[in-house]
Design a protein around this motif. Sequence first.
Motif, PDB file in Angstrom:
ATOM      1  N   ASP A 118       0.836  -1.211   0.000  1.00 51.43           N
ATOM      2  CA  ASP A 118       0.000   0.000   0.000  1.00 51.43           C
ATOM      3  C   ASP A 118       0.866   1.255   0.000  1.00 51.43           C
ATOM      4  O   ASP A 118       0.611   2.205  -0.747  1.00 51.43           O
ATOM      5  N   GLY A 119       1.889   1.258   0.856  1.00 48.74           N
ATOM      6  CA  GLY A 119       2.755   2.424   0.934  1.00 48.74           C
ATOM      7  C   GLY A 119       3.547   2.661  -0.333  1.00 48.74           C
ATOM      8  O   GLY A 119       3.668   3.797  -0.810  1.00 48.74           O
ATOM      9  N   VAL A 120       4.093   1.587  -0.904  1.00 53.44           N
ATOM     10  CA  VAL A 120       4.861   1.728  -2.139  1.00 53.44           C
ATOM     11  C   VAL A 120       3.944   2.107  -3.294  1.00 53.44           C
ATOM     12  O   VAL A 120       4.302   2.942  -4.147  1.00 53.44           O
ATOM     13  N   GLY A 121       2.744   1.528  -3.327  1.00 54.29           N
ATOM     14  CA  GLY A 121       1.792   1.883  -4.378  1.00 54.29           C
ATOM     15  C   GLY A 121       1.441   3.357  -4.354  1.00 54.29           C
ATOM     16  O   GLY A 121       1.342   4.010  -5.409  1.00 54.29           O
ATOM     17  N   ALA A 122       1.264   3.909  -3.167  1.00 49.44           N
ATOM     18  CA  ALA A 122       0.968   5.339  -3.052  1.00 49.44           C
ATOM     19  C   ALA A 122       2.131   6.175  -3.584  1.00 49.44           C
ATOM     20  O   ALA A 122       1.923   7.219  -4.225  1.00 49.44           O
TER      21      ALA A 122
END
Length: 277
Positions: A246-250
């Motif tokens: 989720d963090g990397v996708g953001a």
Amino acid sequence: MPTPAASTPEQPYQARHTAESFGTDAERYDRARPRYPDALVNRVTESAPGPDILDVGCGTGIAARQFQAAGCRVLGVEPDARMAELARQLGVGIDVDVATFEEWDPDGREFDAVVAGTAWHWIDPVAGAAKAARVLRPGGLLAPFWHVFQLPPHLAEAVADVCERVVPDAPFDFRALAARPALDTSQTLFDKAADGIRAATGGFGEPEQWQYDWERTYTRDEWLDQMPTQGAFTRLPPDRLAQILDGVGAAVDAMGGSFTMPYATVAIAATRTTSRW
């Protein structure tokens, strides 16, 4: 950023729990992992005295299929039965023996080249080179090779931030890895492979380092598909992995939803001398 497991205090080839974790999702591994440059495949086949290739740590057969397409006969050795089975399914005519390379029994078989695609660091470098010398015909080639990639600085920092938060007990320093040039970080790994060849019983010529530079553009979904196949993440609990993705996708979304990754594919190559032992 290199495979973080290569930077832990424990020698990578001793970390069997990580080395044999990639089959958790073999289909994803085969789908998401990048292929190898045609120029490298061609150089190996042109340097070998014949078409018989042994692919060590063949995984799902990514490199094996490329060598087969180049006209080679390929046998794989792979310790993970899940990966080996998919390699057999996807590579028509490719067989795979399930074993660690150090324990594998060649049963009198000989080869013109021994290769290992992003796998040689999971093998004792001296014992592996000695086993390769044992199965190579005179003039045969030993050529382990690796992908090295360099995340864009903004994305590398985002990965380090989220990994430090979600996996504070990780056995490696994500931020240090993000800060150093990937080739500099990986050179120690290449040097160990070359030193293992020099130290092995059974004559090899002086190892050479080959390098092929290329790049690939990833969409958000393509990169998030590949991340779980990397050694730093294969053994994470699903909830922690989801937080990291989720963090990397953001972060990728903030870059416009895609990014271009510079790669270098590096091989350490040495020729088997004509003397036997």
